[in-house]
Motif scaffolding. Structure first.
Motif, PDB file in Angstrom:
ATOM      1  N   LEU A   1      22.984 -34.372  -2.782  1.00 26.74           N
ATOM      2  CA  LEU A   1      23.438 -33.897  -4.038  1.00 26.74           C
ATOM      3  C   LEU A   1      23.783 -34.980  -4.958  1.00 26.74           C
ATOM      4  O   LEU A   1      23.505 -34.897  -6.251  1.00 26.74           O
ATOM      5  CB  LEU A   1      24.712 -32.750  -3.531  1.00 26.74           C
TER       6      LEU A   1
ATOM      7  N   SER B   1      35.614 -23.773 -10.817  1.00 20.93           N
ATOM      8  CA  SER B   1      35.872 -23.781  -9.134  1.00 20.93           C
ATOM      9  C   SER B   1      37.473 -23.200  -9.150  1.00 20.93           C
ATOM     10  O   SER B   1      37.572 -22.352  -8.020  1.00 20.93           O
ATOM     11  CB  SER B   1      35.978 -25.259  -8.961  1.00 20.93           C
TER      12      SER B   1
ATOM     13  N   THR C   1      35.920 -20.077  -6.702  1.00 19.13           N
ATOM     14  CA  THR C   1      35.379 -20.447  -5.558  1.00 19.13           C
ATOM     15  C   THR C   1      36.186 -19.961  -4.425  1.00 19.13           C
ATOM     16  O   THR C   1      35.565 -19.461  -3.508  1.00 19.13           O
ATOM     17  CB  THR C   1      35.693 -22.145  -5.150  1.00 19.13           C
TER      18      THR C   1
ATOM     19  N   SER D   1      29.901 -20.782  -3.215  1.00 20.22           N
ATOM     20  CA  SER D   1      30.141 -21.228  -4.640  1.00 20.22           C
ATOM     21  C   SER D   1      29.126 -22.647  -4.628  1.00 20.22           C
ATOM     22  O   SER D   1      28.517 -23.045  -5.655  1.00 20.22           O
ATOM     23  CB  SER D   1      31.620 -21.767  -4.876  1.00 20.22           C
ATOM     24  N   VAL D   2      29.225 -23.331  -3.719  1.00 20.37           N
ATOM     25  CA  VAL D   2      28.344 -24.549  -3.495  1.00 20.37           C
ATOM     26  C   VAL D   2      26.920 -24.229  -3.657  1.00 20.37           C
ATOM     27  O   VAL D   2      26.196 -24.861  -4.347  1.00 20.37           O
ATOM     28  CB  VAL D   2      28.468 -25.535  -2.065  1.00 20.37           C
TER      29      VAL D   2
ATOM     30  N   GLY E   1      26.337 -23.506  -7.276  1.00 19.61           N
ATOM     31  CA  GLY E   1      26.120 -24.476  -8.028  1.00 19.61           C
ATOM     32  C   GLY E   1      24.799 -25.595  -8.043  1.00 19.61           C
ATOM     33  O   GLY E   1      24.189 -25.995  -8.838  1.00 19.61           O
ATOM     34  N   LEU E   2      24.258 -25.499  -6.726  1.00 18.09           N
ATOM     35  CA  LEU E   2      22.797 -26.190  -6.333  1.00 18.09           C
ATOM     36  C   LEU E   2      21.942 -25.476  -6.869  1.00 18.09           C
ATOM     37  O   LEU E   2      20.828 -26.197  -7.328  1.00 18.09           O
ATOM     38  CB  LEU E   2      22.752 -26.206  -5.023  1.00 18.09           C
TER      39      LEU E   2
ATOM     40  N   GLY F   1      26.613 -27.420 -12.755  1.00 17.93           N
ATOM     41  CA  GLY F   1      26.248 -27.269 -11.348  1.00 17.93           C
ATOM     42  C   GLY F   1      26.468 -28.311 -10.109  1.00 17.93           C
ATOM     43  O   GLY F   1      27.016 -27.779  -9.332  1.00 17.93           O
TER      44      GLY F   1
ATOM     45  N   GLY G   1      29.646 -27.555  -7.538  1.00 18.79           N
ATOM     46  CA  GLY G   1      29.191 -27.589  -6.092  1.00 18.79           C
ATOM     47  C   GLY G   1      29.917 -28.650  -5.376  1.00 18.79           C
ATOM     48  O   GLY G   1      30.441 -28.356  -4.248  1.00 18.79           O
TER      49      GLY G   1
ATOM     50  N   SER H   1      33.567 -27.375  -4.937  1.00 21.05           N
ATOM     51  CA  SER H   1      33.718 -26.220  -3.899  1.00 21.05           C
ATOM     52  C   SER H   1      33.490 -26.668  -2.429  1.00 21.05           C
ATOM     53  O   SER H   1      33.893 -26.057  -1.705  1.00 21.05           O
ATOM     54  CB  SER H   1      32.584 -25.277  -4.367  1.00 21.05           C
ATOM     55  N   LEU H   2      32.818 -28.003  -2.645  1.00 19.14           N
ATOM     56  CA  LEU H   2      32.621 -28.524  -1.064  1.00 19.14           C
ATOM     57  C   LEU H   2      33.611 -29.161  -0.533  1.00 19.14           C
ATOM     58  O   LEU H   2      33.952 -29.302   0.765  1.00 19.14           O
ATOM     59  CB  LEU H   2      31.378 -29.549  -1.240  1.00 19.14           C
TER      60      LEU H   2
ATOM     61  N   LEU I   1      20.541 -28.130  -0.617  1.00 24.00           N
ATOM     62  CA  LEU I   1      20.490 -26.860  -0.811  1.00 24.00           C
ATOM     63  C   LEU I   1      20.447 -26.401   0.798  1.00 24.00           C
ATOM     64  O   LEU I   1      21.026 -25.531   1.474  1.00 24.00           O
ATOM     65  CB  LEU I   1      19.663 -26.078  -1.591  1.00 24.00           C
TER      66      LEU I   1
END
Length: 415
Positions: free
Chosen positions: A237, A281, A285, A293-294, A297-298, A329, A333, A336-337, A395
């Motif tokens: 990412l 987020s 999220t 959510s991740v 975003g991806l 995005g 991501g 959210s990660l 992803l």
């Protein structure tokens, strides 16, 4: 795999004291981050103060980035010695480095200062996220993480205008001295925070911090498939966003023949995109689900990369809009990660977050080198192709852990 150790009942009902704690961490991180972010727009005045060229000062600044590779050693510190203590120490180190730049303007001192700042940032982040993980139930952690991440965007939106005024009115040293004082204040307030709520994982906290213990720790973490996929997902990412963004300024100038002032104005929308992603987020999220959510975003990042070569040539506005979507995005991501990373192994929250941070740093480094090397052909489509491959790879990695994370979220919802 460890998960879902019981939190104190009061954590499910945030109080005024809780929000005061989050505000203290937010403000302390804002000033530490501001000292990191103001380097870029004010590299010229800093170079003049150090008696170096812009290229030489830029090389010194990279020492801050290289310090991120010390995460395997620094990240577990707060798991052993406590979140508040490590946050307070690293904030103090950051303040000292700011003061060194202002009071001892010498190239070797600047090199030590930037290296020290990088080490402080590397240790502070995992300790901060681990503290939030200890204090906030997993079901609500996306909201608090998103709100806290706003400090990164505000570090730019507040730090740059403040520094502009201080440099214009006083000298290039003034912002560093002010930030040193503010960061020391943040360290004092952080040290006075209450300790995280006690939970079962405290009984298993590591008692030793040495080379053998660290090696055993990282071996045990790397054996966990979820940790490996998270690390690789973060790596790809970060590489995806850095590969095109390292040369986006040159590309936009060549494509639309714009001035540096126009480019600078257009770039402010990227800061807005960052802030918008962090707010999104915080709002969505936890409701949508961390891993969903991740993935969203991806998907947005991949879509923006695919659209950019076609749309960018139409106008500068279109190009900046699509780049802002890509950055949105990416940021959505990443933010959210982070709650996911903080819950994989609750007994080693900081270590896991630090490992993910190192993955991001490695991806950023590789993407920066690759993006610079690819520019010899001056074909931005090549950058977009490489970035799209990286984003799809990320992803794939995140998709591999979706069932495990959905299981966590289901258990949390039932508790």
């Amino acid at each position: 795999m460890l998960h879902g150790l019981a939190m104190m009942e009061q954590q499910n009902h945030p109080t005024t004291h809780f929000w005061r704690e989050i505000s203290v961490i937010f403000i302390a991180r804002l000033w530490l981050s501001a000292g990191s972010r103001i380097v870029y727009p004010f590299l010229g005045p800093l170079s003049n103060g150090l008696g170096l060229s812009v290229e030489q000062t830029g090389a010194l600044v990279t020492l801050r980035t290289l310090a991120g590779f010390a995460a395997p050693v620094l990240a577990p510190l707060s798991d052993t010695y406590g979140r508040r203590r490590i946050m307070a120490i690293t904030l103090t180190i950051g303040a000292v480095t700011f003061a060194m730049l202002a009071l001892l303007p010498h190239p070797w001192v600047a090199a030590i200062a930037f290296l020290g700042l990088g080490l402080a940032l590397t240790a502070f982040g995992p300790a901060m996220y681990a503290y939030i993980g200890d204090r906030v139930p997993y079901a609500k952690r996306g909201t608090i993480t998103g709100l806290n991440e706003l400090s990164w965007a505000l570090a730019w939106l507040i730090g740059v205008p403040m520094s502009t005024w201080l440099i214009t009115r006083y000298s290039w040293r003034a912002p560093w001295l002010v930030l040193a004082a503010l960061t020391v204040g943040g360290a004092v307030l952080v040290q006075r925070l209450p300790p995280p709520a006690k939970h079962a994982s405290d009984a298993h906290a590591p008692q030793a911090f040495n080379g053998r213990a660290l090696l055993a720790l990282w071996r045990s973490l790397w054996r966990l498939p979820t940790v490996r996929w998270l690390f690789l997902g973060a790596f790809f990412l970060s590489a995806a966003i850095e590969t095109p963004f390292i040369v986006y300024g040159v590309w936009l100038q060549n494509l639309h023949t714009i001035s540096l002032a126009t480019l600078g104005f257009a770039s402010t929308f990227f800061g807005i995109a960052e802030g918008a992603a962090e707010i999104a987020s915080a709002l969505f999220t936890d409701r949508v689900g961390k891993i969903r959510s991740v993935i969203l975003g991806l998907l947005l990042l991949v879509g923006a990369f695919l659209a950019l070569p076609t749309v960018a040539g139409r106008s500068l506005t279109a190009a900046v809009f699509i780049l802002s979507l890509a950055l949105f995005g990416f940021e959505f991501g990443i933010v959210s990660l982070l709650p996911v990373a903080s819950e994989v192994v609750p007994t080693q929250r900081a270590a896991v977050v630090g490992l993910i941070g190192m993955g991001l740093q490695m991806g950023r480094t590789m993407g920066g080198f690759l993006g610079s090397w690819l520019w010899q052909w001056e074909q931005f489509t090549i950058h977009m192709s490489a970035a799209t491959v990286f984003a799809i790879s990320s992803l794939f990695c995140i998709w591999r852990i979706r069932h495990a994370v959905h299981h966590w979220e289901h258990d949390e919802a039932q508790s």
